[in-house]
Write a protein that holds these residues in place. Structure first.
Motif, mmCIF file in Angstrom:
data_model
loop_
_atom_site.group_PDB
_atom_site.id
_atom_site.type_symbol
_atom_site.label_atom_id
_atom_site.label_comp_id
_atom_site.label_asym_id
_atom_site.label_seq_id
_atom_site.Cartn_x
_atom_site.Cartn_y
_atom_site.Cartn_z
ATOM 1 N N ILE A 151 -17.702 73.241 -46.856
ATOM 2 C CA ILE A 151 -16.827 73.999 -45.981
ATOM 3 C C ILE A 151 -17.440 75.381 -45.762
ATOM 4 O O ILE A 151 -17.772 76.077 -46.729
ATOM 5 C CB ILE A 151 -15.401 74.143 -46.573
ATOM 6 C CG1 ILE A 151 -14.784 72.761 -46.822
ATOM 7 C CG2 ILE A 151 -14.507 74.930 -45.642
ATOM 8 C CD1 ILE A 151 -14.902 72.280 -48.206
ATOM 9 N N LYS A 180 -16.399 71.576 -41.591
ATOM 10 C CA LYS A 180 -16.403 70.687 -42.756
ATOM 11 C C LYS A 180 -17.391 69.557 -42.482
ATOM 12 O O LYS A 180 -17.245 68.814 -41.519
ATOM 13 C CB LYS A 180 -15.004 70.127 -42.995
ATOM 14 C CG LYS A 180 -13.988 71.216 -43.301
ATOM 15 C CD LYS A 180 -12.573 70.690 -43.377
ATOM 16 C CE LYS A 180 -11.612 71.853 -43.601
ATOM 17 N NZ LYS A 180 -10.227 71.451 -43.480
ATOM 18 N N ILE A 224 -17.944 67.408 -49.587
ATOM 19 C CA ILE A 224 -17.662 68.017 -48.292
ATOM 20 C C ILE A 224 -17.987 69.498 -48.429
ATOM 21 O O ILE A 224 -17.614 70.134 -49.419
ATOM 22 C CB ILE A 224 -16.218 67.755 -47.810
ATOM 23 C CG1 ILE A 224 -16.065 68.178 -46.359
ATOM 24 C CG2 ILE A 224 -15.196 68.434 -48.698
ATOM 25 C CD1 ILE A 224 -14.971 67.473 -45.614
#
Length: 91
Positions: free
Chosen positions: A37, A43, A35
């Motif tokens: 960010i 995200k 993921i």
């Protein structure tokens, strides 16, 4: 490199990156899944894999619109394409 089992609570509590930066956390269950960010707290699920000598990053979808299970399933589909010689970024 940060590696952690993705759970809703864990992903919800990830802090935004520093201004002008972004960072990634990798899933311990599906190692190629990460993921990303951003500093705006966006995200996105991605997979990162070496293919034909190059590192590919394939965006799967944004969290929380895409669930963790959906991301793991989509990652497996895209990895299967890569293993058969198809680059999903070129489709």
């Amino acid at each position: 490199m940060i590696r952690h089992s993705f759970t809703k609570v864990y992903l919800d509590n990830l802090k935004p990156a520093e201004i002008g930066k972004r960072y990634m956390v990798y899933d311990s269950i599906r190692p190629e899944l990460a993921i990303r960010i951003t500093d705006n707290d966006i995200k996105s699920f991605i997979i990162q894999k070496r293919h034909n000598g190059k590192i590919l990053k394939i965006t799967l979808g944004k969290y929380p619109s895409m669930s963790i299970n959906q991301a793991r399933e989509k990652a497996l589909e895209e990895l299967n394409k890569l293993s058969s010689g198809v680059n999903p970024n070129e489709e």
